[in-house]
Motif scaffolding. Structure first.
Motif, PDB file in Angstrom:
ATOM      1  N   LEU A  20       0.813  -1.204   0.000  1.00 42.77           N
ATOM      2  CA  LEU A  20       0.000   0.000   0.000  1.00 42.77           C
ATOM      3  C   LEU A  20       0.855   1.266   0.000  1.00 42.77           C
ATOM      4  O   LEU A  20       0.559   2.216  -0.718  1.00 42.77           O
ATOM      5  N   LYS A  21       1.932   1.276   0.775  1.00 40.34           N
ATOM      6  CA  LYS A  21       2.771   2.473   0.873  1.00 40.34           C
ATOM      7  C   LYS A  21       3.475   2.796  -0.451  1.00 40.34           C
ATOM      8  O   LYS A  21       3.942   3.914  -0.633  1.00 40.34           O
ATOM      9  N   LYS A  28      -4.242   4.433  -3.882  1.00 45.62           N
ATOM     10  CA  LYS A  28      -4.576   4.157  -2.477  1.00 45.62           C
ATOM     11  C   LYS A  28      -6.056   4.437  -2.231  1.00 45.62           C
ATOM     12  O   LYS A  28      -6.725   3.683  -1.521  1.00 45.62           O
TER      13      LYS A  28
END
Length: 132
Positions: A20-21, A28
Motif C-alpha cells: 500500500l505504501k 490508495k
C-alpha cells in the motif's frame, strides 16, 4: 467479500502484490474504496471518494460505487465535486459551517423547481465574493 474485492482490484488494474505504501495517492484511494464497497453493508459513508483523482478515474470510481452496492443499501457521499456526482444522486444536502443545513431535498425536484443543476445551486448557495 474477498471475491468481490479481488474482482474490483482486477477491474482497476491494481497489483494485488503491491504494498500500500508504494501506491500512488489515487490508487490508495481506489483500494480504500474497494475495501468499503466489497462489504455487504446497509449504509456506506464515503468521504470525498473522488477527490484527488483524474476525471477518468472519477468516472470509474463512481461506476464502481453504483455497480457494487445492494439496492437495499444507502450511500452517503460527501464531496465538493457536485458536477461529477450529480447524475447518481437521489437526494442531496448542502451543509454549511457548523453542520447547518442550507438546502436539501430530492435532486430531480430541486433541478426542476429551480431550473438549474445541483452544481449551479451549490455554487449559488456557497457563493463567495472575490475581488481582484
Amino acid at each position: 467479500d474477498e471475491r468481490r474485492a479481488m474482482a474490483m482490484l482486477s477491474d482497476m488494474l491494481i497489483n494485488t502484490n503491491a504494498k500500500l505504501k508504494e501506491l500512488s495517492k489515487g490508487t490508495k484511494e481506489k483500494v480504500q474504496l474497494i475495501m468499503v464497497m466489497s462489504r455487504r453493508a446497509k449504509l456506506y459513508l464515503l468521504d470525498e471518494p473522488i477527490a484527488g483523482v483524474d476525471p477518468a478515474a472519477r468516472d470509474y470510481i463512481l461506476s464502481t460505487i453504483i455497480k457494487n452496492f445492494a439496492p437495499s443499501s444507502s450511500i452517503i457521499i460527501t464531496t465538493h465535486l457536485i458536477h461529477d456526482v450529480e447524475s447518481v444522486l437521489d437526494d442531496f444536502i448542502f451543509l454549511g459551517y457548523g453542520g447547518k443545513i442550507l438546502m436539501s431535498g430530492n435532486a430531480e425536484e430541486a433541478r426542476q423547481t429551480n431550473g438549474k443543476s445541483l452544481d449551479e445551486l451549490f455554487r449559488e448557495v456557497f457563493r463567495c465574493s472575490v475581488s481582484f
